[in-house]
Design a protein around this motif. Structure first.
Motif, short mmCIF file in Angstrom:
data_model
loop_
_atom_site.label_atom_id
_atom_site.label_comp_id
_atom_site.label_asym_id
_atom_site.label_seq_id
_atom_site.Cartn_x
_atom_site.Cartn_y
_atom_site.Cartn_z
N MET A 417 7.62 23.95 -31.16
CA MET A 417 7.35 22.60 -30.69
C MET A 417 6.57 21.88 -31.99
N PHE A 418 6.59 20.76 -31.96
CA PHE A 418 5.92 19.73 -32.96
C PHE A 418 6.32 20.19 -34.26
N GLY A 419 7.50 20.52 -34.63
CA GLY A 419 8.23 20.80 -35.92
C GLY A 419 7.94 22.15 -36.63
N ARG A 420 7.17 22.89 -35.96
CA ARG A 420 6.80 24.22 -36.88
C ARG A 420 7.93 25.12 -36.50
N LYS A 421 7.84 25.99 -37.38
CA LYS A 421 8.86 27.13 -37.17
C LYS A 421 8.15 28.51 -37.32
N LEU A 422 8.96 29.47 -36.60
CA LEU A 422 8.34 30.95 -36.64
C LEU A 422 9.53 31.86 -37.51
N GLU A 423 8.99 32.50 -38.32
CA GLU A 423 9.94 33.42 -39.08
C GLU A 423 10.13 34.60 -38.15
N VAL A 424 11.31 35.10 -38.19
CA VAL A 424 11.80 36.27 -37.37
C VAL A 424 12.17 37.29 -38.51
N PRO A 425 11.50 38.41 -38.50
CA PRO A 425 11.65 39.34 -39.82
C PRO A 425 13.20 40.17 -39.61
N GLU A 426 13.39 40.40 -38.43
CA GLU A 426 14.82 41.18 -38.25
C GLU A 426 15.39 40.41 -36.80
N SER A 427 16.86 40.12 -37.05
CA SER A 427 17.72 39.78 -36.26
C SER A 427 19.03 39.78 -36.39
N CYS A 428 19.71 39.88 -35.26
CA CYS A 428 21.07 40.05 -35.65
C CYS A 428 21.95 39.65 -34.07
N ASN A 429 22.51 38.36 -34.29
CA ASN A 429 23.29 37.75 -33.03
C ASN A 429 22.70 37.96 -31.69
N GLY A 430 21.50 37.29 -31.48
CA GLY A 430 20.92 37.14 -30.36
C GLY A 430 19.88 38.32 -29.95
N VAL A 431 19.59 39.20 -30.90
CA VAL A 431 18.70 40.30 -30.80
C VAL A 431 17.73 40.20 -31.98
N ALA A 432 16.44 40.49 -31.64
CA ALA A 432 15.33 40.39 -32.73
C ALA A 432 14.37 41.47 -32.58
N LYS A 433 13.64 41.78 -33.37
CA LYS A 433 12.84 42.91 -33.50
C LYS A 433 11.52 42.56 -34.24
N PHE A 434 10.43 42.76 -33.62
CA PHE A 434 9.02 42.49 -34.28
C PHE A 434 8.17 43.48 -34.10
N THR A 435 6.89 43.58 -34.63
CA THR A 435 6.21 44.44 -34.75
C THR A 435 4.92 43.84 -33.44
N PHE A 436 4.22 44.43 -32.97
CA PHE A 436 3.26 44.08 -32.12
C PHE A 436 1.99 43.29 -32.96
N GLU A 437 1.83 43.62 -34.08
CA GLU A 437 0.71 43.14 -34.69
C GLU A 437 1.42 41.52 -35.30
N TYR A 438 2.51 41.58 -35.42
CA TYR A 438 3.46 40.47 -35.92
C TYR A 438 3.20 39.18 -34.97
N LEU A 439 3.49 39.73 -33.62
CA LEU A 439 3.69 38.52 -32.70
C LEU A 439 2.20 38.35 -31.93
N CYS A 440 1.25 39.33 -31.85
CA CYS A 440 0.12 39.32 -31.07
C CYS A 440 -1.10 39.51 -31.97
N GLY A 441 -1.02 39.99 -33.35
CA GLY A 441 -2.10 40.04 -34.02
C GLY A 441 -2.38 39.06 -34.92
N GLN A 442 -1.74 37.68 -34.85
CA GLN A 442 -1.93 36.55 -35.45
C GLN A 442 -2.19 35.42 -34.50
N PRO A 443 -2.76 34.09 -35.01
CA PRO A 443 -2.89 33.33 -34.01
C PRO A 443 -1.61 32.33 -33.64
#
Length: 607
Positions: A417-443
């Motif tokens: 929302m509001f024109g921001r973008k979120l980087e997705v480190p690893e993705s493939c056709n509707g599947v994505a992978k994150f670390t906990f720290e990347y999603l929840c350890g940042q604001p």
């Protein structure tokens, strides 16, 4: 910890499905299947009562008299909606005709008034034989005739009264059927039953939306920001007159008067911003799509002043104008505001809810998510503890899934929302992978997690620690993340330090305070998250609340933790996973696009 042996061949546009070996507790495979996933025509979805009984008969749900009673009430409401939709279609036709006629008459009145003022100017110009004193007196009096400010409210009211006599009063909307406000303990089936009802309204009600609390608050903020932005834009154009006014055969003074009258009309309509937001919040503004509207609202909360003020204004407007509300909450309406904030406004909200909804308690103390999971085999989407063998198994599943999806793992960005973008480190056709720290350890906040949940039907999250007071901010973000993945019906794979039941430790040490789950963002701040403190419950001119204070009590925190645990458990069950393919936005978008392609193809080959 149970392992997965392999993943069989992936067919196009598939969906994760668990294949259980009848005499073995292990899952033999995760399969993606596509036996015509997007049929040209699908049968009408069953009503909530039929759907509930069917799942009980199949052994996927345990019968509960409280749930069946709510399903019956929702079934009755569904029946009433069919007639209400037809009544509202007729009402909207009458309303559109009335609005068109009223606007035409209003412009006629304005033109008549403008002509009278123009004639006054002409008479003044031909009376040159009058002495200079009289001429000066006429010049002083003319501004009173073509004024830009004083008495405009009286002028507006007089014109409105004339319009009432010429056109008649606004058509009366047909009485709306009472909605349902369903409350009860975590895992009692509130959201499940509401979603059954929502699915059954497809094809019956044109304007239908389902929101969870976080997404609703963010959407309210988006609409408020757009309205403020438009107001600023209009202010910058105040010096120029509308083209239709400039084309009129009047003097500039009269044109300025007309422009001022039009601007004043808009200001009167925009004086209360929340009704204006409500009008854009639910109904799709399509000329050919007139009818009833229904709002399904999951997890109503009044955790801060802004939530109370916004929900009161918007829900009151929607309910008053005929929207049918089906809502869920952990508490009865009168018990929502434990801290006594904005009591007068809150009591008005409670009164509206009680007037327009049947208040229904699901009285079961059983967490049916846990019950279903205990009677299902092979909960294998949650990997723990974080030992080498377990981590390797988790990574193996990721590699197998992505390999069958094409194998090309890339980084990506998703819009927020509001024109921001979120980087997705690893993705493939509707599947994505994150670390906990990347999603929840940042604001990050709910807007980020909604963007992820809408974009990816399957999400892998690695390295989830055991929660404690030391990382309470991360814990609150993780709860919000789970809420949004669950609400959008994502398939979730996790690797964690402890079991689901032991994941949220340390909550009895005290209340966990965190602003992250109630953040709002604006363009004017360069897309940064807001963290100011809401002192007076007012709204800043920048397009967002001046701030938010999370006033969750210890009991409310325990509700949040219990809900997250309950949902994590349910997300491992066959019943939940079977719904991903039908309910996740990723597949809904593909079905819509596939259906449009089929329609175009059929039209091209038709004789």
């Amino acid at each position: 910890m149970r392992s997965l042996s392999s993943i069989s061949s992936l067919l196009s546009l598939g969906f994760v499905r668990r294949t259980i070996i009848s005499n073995n507790a292990q899952i033999n495979a995760i399969r993606f299947y596509s036996d015509d996933p997007f049929p040209l025509s699908s049968p009408k979805p069953p009503g909530p009562l039929a759907r509930y009984k069917n799942l009980v008969d199949q052994g996927k749900l345990q019968h509960d008299p409280h749930q069946e009673r709510v399903a019956l009430e929702l079934e009755k409401l569904l029946g009433r909606l069919e007639k209400y939709e037809k009544d509202m279609e007729e009402y909207h036709v009458n309303l559109a005709n009335w609005e068109k006629k009223r606007e035409n008459e209003r412009l006629k009145l304005l033109m008549e008034e403008a002509e009278q003022k123009q004639q006054g100017d002409i008479r003044a110009s031909v009376n040159k034989h009058r002495n200079r004193l009289v001429a000066r007196w006429m010049f002083r009096k003319k501004p009173e005739n073509v004024e830009l400010g004083v008495g405009r409210w009286v002028s507006y009211l007089n014109r409105e009264r004339k319009l009432d006599s010429l056109v008649g009063c606004r058509p009366t909307a047909p009485p709306a059927p009472k909605g349902l406000y369903i409350y009860g303990n975590v895992g009692s089936g509130k959201t499940m039953l509401m979603d059954m009802f929502y699915s059954a309204t497809e094809g019956i009600v044109k304007h239908r939306k389902r929101f969870h609390f976080h997404e609703a608050m963010l959407n309210i903020n988006v609409h408020m920001h757009k309205i403020w932005k438009n107001q600023v834009k209009e202010q910058s154009l105040q010096s120029s007159l509308s083209s239709w006014i400039m084309d009129l055969p009047f003097d500039m003074k009269v044109k300025e008067w007309l422009a001022a009258e039009e601007k004043y009309k808009q200001e009167v309509q925009m004086k209360n911003i929340l009704p204006a937001v409500a009008d854009k919040f639910l109904v799709d503004q399509q000329v050919d799509q007139k009818g009833a509207s229904i709002l399904c609202f999951d997890e109503i909360q009044t955790v801060d002043v802004f939530a109370i003020v916004a929900l009161s204004g918007i829900l009151s407007r929607l309910l008053t104008t005929g929207t049918v509300l089906v809502a869920t909450s952990n508490r009865a309406p009168k018990d929502l505001n434990q801290d006594g904030m904005q009591r007068e406004i809150f009591l008005k909200l409670v009164s509206k809810l009680e007037d327009h909804c049947e208040i229904v308690l699901i009285g079961s103390d059983i967490d049916y998510r846990r019950f279903i999971a205990q009677h299902s085999k092979d909960q294998v989407h949650y990997f723990w503890p974080l030992e080498n063998s377990v981590v390797k198994e988790f990574e193996k599943i990721w590699c197998q899934v992505t390999a069958q999806l094409g194998g090309e793992i890339t980084s990506a960005t998703v819009p927020v929302m509001f024109g921001r973008k979120l980087e997705v480190p690893e993705s493939c056709n509707g599947v994505a992978k994150f670390t906990f720290e990347y999603l929840c350890g940042q604001p990050r906040g709910a807007a980020d997690y909604i963007a992820v949940a809408k974009s990816y039907h399957t999400v892998f999250i690695s390295g989830i620690p055991t929660m404690s007071m030391r990382i309470r901010d991360k814990a609150r973000r993780f709860i919000t993340l789970v809420d949004e993945l669950y609400n959008h019906h994502c398939c979730l794979f996790c690797s964690a330090a402890s079991s689901i039941d032991d994941l949220f430790q340390g909550t009895e040490e005290g209340t966990l305070f965190d602003l992250e789950s109630f953040q709002f963002e604006t363009e004017t701040e360069g897309g940064k998250l807001r963290r100011n403190v809401l002192a007076e419950g007012t709204v800043g001119s920048g397009g967002a609340p001046i701030g938010i204070v999370s006033m969750l009590s210890g009991q409310e925190e325990m509700f949040a933790f219990r809900r997250a645990v309950s949902r994590l458990i349910e997300m491992q069950t066959p019943l939940y996973l079977e719904g991903v393919r039908m309910l996740h936005p990723y597949f809904q978008r593909q079905r819509k696009g596939f259906g449009n392609s089929r329609t175009i193809l059929q039209s091209q080959v038709s004789p």
